[in-house]
Write an enzyme that holds these catalytic residues in place. Structure first.
Site, PDB file in Angstrom:
ATOM      1  CG  ASP A  23      -7.164  15.834 -21.156  1.00 11.70           C
ATOM      2  OD1 ASP A  23      -7.349  15.293 -22.264  1.00 11.70           O
ATOM      3  OD2 ASP A  23      -8.016  16.560 -20.603  1.00 11.70           O
ATOM      4  CE  LYS A  87      -8.566  13.005 -28.002  1.00 13.55           C
ATOM      5  NZ  LYS A  87      -8.873  13.433 -26.633  1.00 13.55           N
ATOM      6  CD  GLU A 187     -10.201  11.664 -23.603  1.00  9.32           C
ATOM      7  OE1 GLU A 187     -11.406  11.953 -23.752  1.00  9.32           O
ATOM      8  OE2 GLU A 187      -9.339  11.904 -24.464  1.00  9.32           O
ATOM      9  CG  ASP A 211     -15.366  14.472 -21.752  1.00  8.69           C
ATOM     10  OD1 ASP A 211     -15.488  15.696 -21.923  1.00  8.69           O
ATOM     11  OD2 ASP A 211     -14.274  13.879 -21.855  1.00  8.69           O
TER      12      ASP A 211
HETATM   13  P1  ADP Z   1     -11.715  19.151 -24.921  1.00  5.65           P
HETATM   14  O1  ADP Z   1     -11.807  18.010 -23.956  1.00  5.65           O
HETATM   15  O2  ADP Z   1     -12.611  18.980 -26.125  1.00  5.65           O
HETATM   16  O3  ADP Z   1     -10.321  19.470 -25.314  1.00  5.65           O
HETATM   17  P2  ADP Z   1     -12.455  21.020 -22.742  1.00  5.65           P
HETATM   18  O4  ADP Z   1     -12.935  20.018 -21.797  1.00  5.65           O
HETATM   19  O5  ADP Z   1     -11.226  21.765 -22.395  1.00  5.65           O
HETATM   20  O6  ADP Z   1     -12.341  20.482 -24.236  1.00  5.65           O
HETATM   21  O7  ADP Z   1     -13.670  22.060 -22.944  1.00  5.65           O
HETATM   22  C1  ADP Z   1     -13.548  23.248 -23.669  1.00  5.65           C
HETATM   23  C2  ADP Z   1     -14.925  23.921 -23.731  1.00  5.65           C
HETATM   24  O8  ADP Z   1     -15.362  24.255 -22.409  1.00  5.65           O
HETATM   25  C3  ADP Z   1     -14.924  25.197 -24.542  1.00  5.65           C
HETATM   26  O9  ADP Z   1     -16.038  25.208 -25.433  1.00  5.65           O
HETATM   27  C4  ADP Z   1     -15.114  26.276 -23.457  1.00  5.65           C
HETATM   28  O10 ADP Z   1     -15.783  27.423 -23.949  1.00  5.65           O
HETATM   29  C5  ADP Z   1     -15.948  25.535 -22.444  1.00  5.65           C
HETATM   30  N1  ADP Z   1     -15.909  26.167 -21.116  1.00  5.65           N
HETATM   31  C6  ADP Z   1     -14.815  26.438 -20.372  1.00  5.65           C
HETATM   32  N2  ADP Z   1     -15.159  27.066 -19.224  1.00  5.65           N
HETATM   33  C7  ADP Z   1     -16.513  27.200 -19.245  1.00  5.65           C
HETATM   34  C8  ADP Z   1     -17.485  27.788 -18.360  1.00  5.65           C
HETATM   35  N3  ADP Z   1     -17.112  28.377 -17.235  1.00  5.65           N
HETATM   36  N4  ADP Z   1     -18.792  27.732 -18.717  1.00  5.65           N
HETATM   37  C9  ADP Z   1     -19.166  27.155 -19.875  1.00  5.65           C
HETATM   38  N5  ADP Z   1     -18.313  26.614 -20.753  1.00  5.65           N
HETATM   39  C10 ADP Z   1     -17.001  26.633 -20.454  1.00  5.65           C
HETATM   40 MG    MG Z   2     -11.442  16.398 -22.862  1.00  3.52          MG
END
Ligand code: ADP
Ligand code: MG
Length: 619
Positions: A23, A87, A187, A211
């Site tokens: 991913d 990205k 995705e 998402d």
């Molecule tokens: P991407 O797909 O854009 O790379 P992610 O799916 O990894 O991103 O999401 C990252 C986001 O999720 C960040 O803003 C992070 O603060 C948030 N996040 C991670 N854990 C939690 C949680 N327990 N509660 C709320 N937000 C969260």
């Molecule tokens: Mg993602």
């Protein structure tokens, strides 16, 4: 081809090389694999660093490259050399960035507004492909280290809305990282697979995948039938996510406390520390009702109710996107059989509740929302490895089909492993003023230079009306039918002139030859990509020289003798480095010439000249 490897973590012999699922996210990236005995996908946690690798790359002045949490630390202390959210730039031109051109902490180069963007770090120019490759290399290294086996093949996920050029860029990044990219998977499709949806060829379902990541939001409506995932519609916001929630909290706290507001305004380190506290508060409130901390002796408090009020506008925006996606698909919320939650930000209870209420059923969130996409990619990899005999593999085209572009480069139109029947196309333009013919050469193969690939056909599109370079719009479409017959058509849109040919790409090609072509592409992958980059730099340079010289010739009277002399020197410098210089040297000389001459065009109001300088060209 298959090597026997011993997996020391599981003390088992792996007959097949592992194929990992990746991913490659805007904020975070993960790599997962299918456990050979337990047959469950697992996100790799190397050295206890966690499964999540922040998608951040840092370049030290000594030339050392860091990726992940280690790089993230430099976002504040060394922003110019710390690249995040790459990205967003993948497969995009400077023009595509629209209003967001200045929102990056690092330097995004505007040398050729329709060409792909580049990023300048110190004295080097990087394409988003190279930067993404650094993230992929790190993931590959972690997987190899944790699994104690070589990792050469991968499935990589991309957003459902990614276009051809963004998908190709993702493939190229994989190649550059030494990975053979077996398939690019959407995705939302990967997330569905992780929940076991789509594995049974007899099931028919309509699903919604919501998402919400760090900086992006995507909603996808998929229809699954006979093991095929069809994207009915997608919607979203490429600048909306968990980061916005953090910002809301930060602003709330600074509104509450003047002292804190002043501190943050004066000290960037304090501002960053407060942003981290805000994220901590947000995450804590996903589990508990109240949060309390302090910064420089100032108390920071937030309760769930206040937080919910702060983020309601953000959630409302995502729900408006859901409405639009449903409208595009011609469906009602209740018609979704399943709703799946993806992305770290879906851990926020109000997000989960709002989405479940909207669709009228509880959303799936049992799997870790950060990992779910990578887990699905690992399942897809396992299917492609042939380990799941219960799942039918669709008919795919074994080799990439494409056409020759400037400098003898292969521009792929239908990537290998695409399901057939399929149709894809791209738009091209001319490179010389008054060009009336365009040669379309069709090739098959994985190498970056057409001379290493197999030529299938060639024809001339004649009768293009004489126009300045860059003006004609030529659509080239590839239509590959279920029998593997390829129809290539080219149409000049302004005049309507068209031409087409039909070929059978597999004709006279044995399985062994296909295998050999694939092997060659893997052994030559790195040199191919670097050759491609030098050729692309040269093409940019040649176009620039052509336009600048023509411009000076036509508009010389508007320029001072000093300006003409400086232009002459910069042109000469570029000509010197052009034949033998490496990519960075050439692009630097282009940049110098561009910066010096770009004010000219505006001065003489010749905006059209700028337009003519751009666009992808066939010779
Ligand atoms: P991407 O797909 O854009 O790379 P992610 O799916 O990894 O991103 O999401 C990252 C986001 O999720 C960040 O803003 C992070 O603060 C948030 N996040 C991670 N854990 C939690 C949680 N327990 N509660 C709320 N937000 C969260
Ligand atoms: Mg993602």
């Amino acid at each position: 081809m298959a090597k026997i490897a011993i997996n020391l973590t599981t003390a088992s012999i792996q007959k097949e090389e592992v194929i990992v699922g990746i991913d490659l996210g805007t904020t975070n990236s993960l790599v997962a694999y299918m456990h050979p005995e337990d047959h469950v996908p697992i996100a790799i946690n190397d050295l206890g660093l966690g499964t999540i690798v922040p998608s951040v790359v840092h370049f030290s002045s000594a030339g050392e490259v860091l990726v992940g949490d280690a790089a993230k630390e430099y976002l504040l202390t060394d922003p110019a050399n710390t690249i995040y959210s790459v990205k967003r730039l993948l497969g995009k031109s400077y023009q595509d960035l629209g209003n967001h051109k200045d929102s990056f902490g690092y330097k995004v180069i505007d040398d050729n507004s329709e060409g792909l963007v580049k990023i300048r770090v110190q004295d080097k120019f990087y394409s988003p492909i190279e930067l993404s490759a650094e993230i992929l290399k790190e993931l590959r290294a972690r997987a190899e280290h944790a699994l104690k086996t070589p990792v050469n093949r991968a499935v990589i996920t991309v957003p459902a809305y990614f276009n051809d050029s963004q998908r190709q860029a993702t493939r190229d990044a994989g190649k550059l990282a030494g990975l053979e990219v077996l398939r690019i998977v959407n995705e939302p499709t990967a997330a569905s697979l992780a929940y076991g949806i789509g594995l049974d060829p007899n099931e028919e379902k309509t699903i919604a995948v919501y998402d919400l990541g760090g900086g992006t939001f995507d909603i996808s409506i998929l229809k699954i039938h006979q093991g095929i995932f069809e994207v009915l519609s997608t919607h979203g916001d490429t600048y909306l996510g968990g980061d916005d929630m953090d910002r809301e909290i930060l602003e709330f706290w600074t509104r509450q406390n003047r002292l804190l507001a002043d501190l943050v305004a004066l000290d960037p380190n304090a501002a960053q520390a407060l942003r981290l506290k805000a994220e901590e508060a947000k995450k804590a409130l996903s589990q508990q009702e109240k949060f309390k901390a302090e910064l420089n002796g100032i108390e920071l408090k937030l309760d769930r109710h206040t937080f919910d009020t702060l983020i309601t506008p953000i959630i409302d925006r995502t729900m408006a996107s859901c409405q639009m996606a449903l409208k595009d698909a011609g469906l009602q919320p209740e018609q979704m059989d399943t709703v799946i939650m993806v992305g770290g930000s879906t851990r926020v209870p109000l997000v989960y509740q709002t989405v479940s209420d909207f669709f009228g059923k509880p959303a799936h969130n049992d799997l870790n929302p950060d990992e779910v996409v990578s887990l699905g990619a690992a399942i897809q990899a396992d299917v492609l490895a042939g380990n799941r005999k219960d799942i039918l593999l669709l008919d795919v085209t074994p080799l990439t089909l494409g056409i020759e572009t400037m400098g003898g480069l292969m521009d792929s139109i239908i990537p290998r492993n695409s399901k057939i029947p399929t149709k894809a196309g791209r738009q091209y333009t001319t490179s010389v003023d008054g060009q009336v013919n365009m040669k379309i050469s069709v090739y098959q193969g994985e190498r970056d230079l057409v001379k290493e690939n197999r030529k299938l056909a060639e024809f001339d599109l004649r009768g293009i009306p004489a126009m300045p370079a860059g003006f004609p719009k030529v659509d080239v479409n590839f239509i590959l039918n279920a029998d593997g017959i390829l129809k290539v058509e080219a149409v000049e849109l302004r005049s309507g002139v068209r031409q087409e040919v039909e070929v059978k790409p597999q004709y006279g090609l044995t399985d062994e030859q296909v295998e050999q072509m694939l092997m060659d592409s893997i052994t030559h992958a790195r040199e191919d990509v670097s050759t491609r980059m030098v050729i692309e730099a040269r093409t940019t340079a040649e176009q620039m020289l052509y336009q600048v010289e023509r411009f000076v010739e036509k508009n010389g009277e508007h320029l001072s003798p000093e300006e003409i002399e400086l232009t002459r020197q910069n042109v000469q410098r570029l000509r010197e480095v052009l034949p033998t210089g490496d990519k960075d040297t050439i692009l630097k000389a282009v940049d110098v010439l561009e910066e010096q001459t770009s004010p000219f065009a505006e001065r003489v109001m010749q905006i059209s000249i700028k337009k003519a300088m751009t666009g992808k060209k066939i010779e």
